[in-house]
Design a protein around this motif. Structure first.
Motif, PDB file in Angstrom:
ATOM      1  N   GLU A  36      12.419  69.346  29.589  1.00  0.00           N
ATOM      2  CA  GLU A  36      11.600  69.478  30.666  1.00  0.00           C
ATOM      3  C   GLU A  36      10.722  70.309  30.828  1.00  0.00           C
ATOM      4  N   THR A  37       9.510  70.155  31.662  1.00  0.00           N
ATOM      5  CA  THR A  37       8.795  71.124  31.810  1.00  0.00           C
ATOM      6  C   THR A  37       9.036  72.283  32.803  1.00  0.00           C
ATOM      7  N   ARG A  38      10.169  71.904  33.424  1.00  0.00           N
ATOM      8  CA  ARG A  38      10.693  72.807  34.817  1.00  0.00           C
ATOM      9  C   ARG A  38      11.694  74.079  34.342  1.00  0.00           C
ATOM     10  N   MET A  39      11.433  74.936  34.904  1.00  0.00           N
ATOM     11  CA  MET A  39      12.598  76.048  34.672  1.00  0.00           C
ATOM     12  C   MET A  39      13.792  75.429  34.926  1.00  0.00           C
ATOM     13  N   PRO A  40      15.139  76.293  34.537  1.00  0.00           N
ATOM     14  CA  PRO A  40      16.145  75.378  34.982  1.00  0.00           C
ATOM     15  C   PRO A  40      16.469  75.128  36.265  1.00  0.00           C
ATOM     16  N   VAL A  61      11.452  72.201  44.416  1.00  0.00           N
ATOM     17  CA  VAL A  61      11.539  73.014  43.086  1.00  0.00           C
ATOM     18  C   VAL A  61      11.907  74.688  43.382  1.00  0.00           C
ATOM     19  N   GLN A  62      11.427  74.547  44.552  1.00  0.00           N
ATOM     20  CA  GLN A  62      11.825  76.269  45.196  1.00  0.00           C
ATOM     21  C   GLN A  62      13.316  76.211  45.420  1.00  0.00           C
ATOM     22  N   SER A  63      13.756  75.330  45.906  1.00  0.00           N
ATOM     23  CA  SER A  63      15.112  75.509  46.620  1.00  0.00           C
ATOM     24  C   SER A  63      16.126  75.367  45.328  1.00  0.00           C
ATOM     25  N   LEU A  64      15.661  74.359  44.418  1.00  0.00           N
ATOM     26  CA  LEU A  64      16.730  74.098  43.301  1.00  0.00           C
ATOM     27  C   LEU A  64      16.615  75.175  42.252  1.00  0.00           C
ATOM     28  N   SER A  65      15.543  75.590  41.888  1.00  0.00           N
ATOM     29  CA  SER A  65      15.483  76.459  40.768  1.00  0.00           C
ATOM     30  C   SER A  65      16.522  77.896  40.936  1.00  0.00           C
ATOM     31  N   PHE A  66      17.060  77.969  39.527  1.00  0.00           N
ATOM     32  CA  PHE A  66      18.188  79.083  39.662  1.00  0.00           C
ATOM     33  C   PHE A  66      17.282  80.553  39.597  1.00  0.00           C
ATOM     34  N   ARG A  67      17.586  81.202  40.308  1.00  0.00           N
ATOM     35  CA  ARG A  67      17.150  82.807  40.404  1.00  0.00           C
ATOM     36  C   ARG A  67      17.334  83.319  39.039  1.00  0.00           C
ATOM     37  N   LEU A  68      16.122  83.990  38.354  1.00  0.00           N
ATOM     38  CA  LEU A  68      16.258  84.385  37.128  1.00  0.00           C
ATOM     39  C   LEU A  68      16.492  86.038  37.556  1.00  0.00           C
ATOM     40  N   ARG A  69      17.452  86.615  36.845  1.00  0.00           N
ATOM     41  CA  ARG A  69      17.789  87.883  36.778  1.00  0.00           C
ATOM     42  C   ARG A  69      16.706  88.565  36.207  1.00  0.00           C
ATOM     43  N   PRO A  70      16.679  89.943  36.344  1.00  0.00           N
ATOM     44  CA  PRO A  70      15.465  90.829  35.864  1.00  0.00           C
ATOM     45  C   PRO A  70      15.692  91.074  34.238  1.00  0.00           C
TER      46      PRO A  70
ATOM     47  N   ALA B  50      28.376  84.900  42.343  1.00  0.00           N
ATOM     48  CA  ALA B  50      26.904  84.382  42.738  1.00  0.00           C
ATOM     49  C   ALA B  50      26.585  83.302  41.713  1.00  0.00           C
ATOM     50  N   ASP B  51      27.100  83.433  40.438  1.00  0.00           N
ATOM     51  CA  ASP B  51      26.882  82.408  39.329  1.00  0.00           C
ATOM     52  C   ASP B  51      27.437  81.129  39.779  1.00  0.00           C
ATOM     53  N   VAL B  52      28.719  81.183  40.239  1.00  0.00           N
ATOM     54  CA  VAL B  52      29.445  79.866  40.336  1.00  0.00           C
ATOM     55  C   VAL B  52      29.012  79.147  41.724  1.00  0.00           C
ATOM     56  N   CYS B  53      28.423  79.788  42.430  1.00  0.00           N
ATOM     57  CA  CYS B  53      28.256  79.098  43.988  1.00  0.00           C
ATOM     58  C   CYS B  53      27.214  77.872  43.667  1.00  0.00           C
ATOM     59  N   PRO B  54      27.871  76.724  44.110  1.00  0.00           N
ATOM     60  CA  PRO B  54      27.045  75.424  43.768  1.00  0.00           C
ATOM     61  C   PRO B  54      25.893  75.291  44.658  1.00  0.00           C
ATOM     62  N   GLU B  55      25.679  76.170  45.536  1.00  0.00           N
ATOM     63  CA  GLU B  55      24.390  76.236  46.389  1.00  0.00           C
ATOM     64  C   GLU B  55      23.717  77.349  46.190  1.00  0.00           C
ATOM     65  N   GLN B  56      24.002  78.464  45.387  1.00  0.00           N
ATOM     66  CA  GLN B  56      23.329  79.509  44.889  1.00  0.00           C
ATOM     67  C   GLN B  56      22.695  80.193  46.286  1.00  0.00           C
TER      68      GLN B  56
END
Lengths: 402, 62
Positions: A36-40, A61-70, B50-56
């Protein structure tokens, strides 16, 4: 030092695996490639909030994208790149655009694709759900008054049906089993959930097989003919008939790809020190249940298996046996269903709390226990508060030791 | 470091309380309770929650 780690699959498992590598001290290069062209991003909302809500693509996209750790700032992302071949001896992966990447260690996290009903007709009105793009395309068709046929009453089918009903569609579910979600939660709980769906106006055709899609002659769908001869008139259909593992690109390496990628308990692919797999695609013996390798399509499994796989790449020996307890949830018609353990492996179930009668179940909730040869191997909670999960979770934990 | 929970996102799945029972729990009223200020030794546990939270919905601020 393991050098360059190539993660194929920009999924939840791919992301978690990279995070864990950094967390375990791997400072070498990491590349994450994704079709896919999207980030995870987080997929469970696709069948629920995304379908029932009105957020546009940017907001989603903003609400579903996983936060990326530094710690992942220096990871190389290769998105929109579908892996098409791999040579485990040369340590090289080829992509659909003709490019290749070599690696020192490979992590396989390419996940699943929805299975399709292998019958022609009405293709313009047939949908599957796995990606955000797929969910947005389907949502555009969820217009009040439209008639939707959902093929397959597993979790995704049931969630899509409930979401579409909320948007005012007429919904019929077609399922080969006797009850919705029967394979995952058994006949008793499945029938209780069916009653809930029926009370919300959803029709069922159970023990029903599809004979064909009736095409209007222009690629649009007129209806679905069942083997019984009955025709379900519909404007669109969602195929929710399970998934197949994305293993095509691994062919030719002598791996067992009969259902996902066969791994050992350390998530190593058939004992290789430089190849691991994680997430939906990995078929591994989970010692929580037994030594039979299985794929587990539950949301918590990518995190657990990614962690284990990262340890296996970094350390020569991983400690202890790997026995993650699967957990999943579902939201249907405002009721939360939570599962802990492996109810699908049970041979008997019992009601532990509440009631499975429609109405009563909505008011009081219900908890079911699943036993395998006497051992409590899983619990399913329907409409009970999260605080109760801890209590029932302990019943499953005890079961493991007895 | 500080553990933050976005209670608008939180849907009370309770996965955090399984992953990190020392940091997250449910009160008698069914509401989520969590330890806000933790020291560095709890980082791994907090990150797992934080990782396992389904709603993040869980974030960790340094």
């Amino acid at each position: 030092m393991i050098g360059h780690v190539l993660v194929v699959g920009a999924s939840l498992s791919g992301l978690r695996l990279a995070e864990q590598l950094r967390g375990l001290g791997h400072t070498g290069p990491i590349t994450i490639a994704g079709a896919e062209t999207r980030m995870p991003y987080n997929r469970p909302p696709l069948s629920k909030d995304v379908l029932t809500g009105d957020d546009d693509e940017t907001a989603l996209v903003q609400s579903l994208s996983f936060r990326l750790r530094p710690s992942l700032d220096d990871v190389t992302w290769k998105l929109g790149a579908t892996a098409v071949a791999c040579d485990l001896t040369l340590r090289e992966v080829s992509f659909a655009d003709g490019s290749t990447l070599s690696y020192d260690a490979l992590a396989i996290t390419t996940g699943l694709s929805p299975r399709r009903v292998p019958l022609p007709g009405g293709e313009k009105d047939r949908y599957v759900l796995r990606t955000l793009d797929g969910a947005l395309a389907l949502r555009a068709r969820l217009v009040a008054g439209a008639r939707l046929a959902v093929i397959g009453a597993g979790f995704i089918g049931c969630e899509v049906a409930a979401s579409a009903r909320k948007r005012g569609l007429a919904v019929t579910m077609i399922e080969t089993f006797e009850a919705p979600m029967q394979r995952a939660i058994g006949l008793t709980a499945g029938q209780a959930m069916q009653a809930l769906h029926r009370s919300e106006g959803i029709d069922f055709r159970l023990r029903a097989k599809i004979a064909g899609f009736i095409d209007r002659g222009d690629g649009h769908l007129d209806g679905i003919r069942l083997e019984s001869g009955e025709v379900i008139a519909c404007d669109l259909a969602v195929e929710a008939v399970g998934s197949t593992a994305n293993t095509q690109w691994l062919a030719g390496n002598g791996l067992d790809l009969s259902d996902g990628v066969l791994c050992d308990n350390a998530m190593r692919v058939e004992g290789r020190a430089d190849v691991v797999a994680a997430g939906d695609i990995a078929r591994f013996p989970n010692l929580f249940a037994d030594e039979v390798p299985r794929r587990i399509e539950h949301w918590t499994i990518p995190g657990f298996t990614a962690k284990r796989a990262a340890e296996s790449l970094i350390k020569e020996m991983v400690q202890g046996s790997f026995a993650p307890v699967p957990a999943f949830w579902s939201d249907q018609h405002g009721l939360r269903l939570q599962s802990y353990g492996s109810p699908s492996l049970g041979d008997a179930s019992e009601l532990l709390e509440g009631s499975l009668c429609p109405g009563d179940m909505r008011r009081q909730g219900a908890a079911l226990g699943y036993r395998r040869a006497g051992r409590m191997i899983g619990v399913v909670l329907i409409g009970l508060p999260a605080g109760r999960l801890a209590h029932y979770r302990n019943l499953v934990e005890v079961g493991r030791e007895t | 470091m500080k553990i933050c929970v976005d209670l608008v996102r939180c849907q009370l799945h309770g996965q955090c309380a399984i992953a990190a029972p020392k940091l997250f729990s449910f009160g008698e009223d069914g509401k989520l309770q969590w330890v806000e200020q933790v020291d560095e030794s709890a980082r791994r546990e907090a990150e797992e929650a934080a990782d396992v939270c389904p709603e993040q919905a869980i974030t960790i601020e340094d």
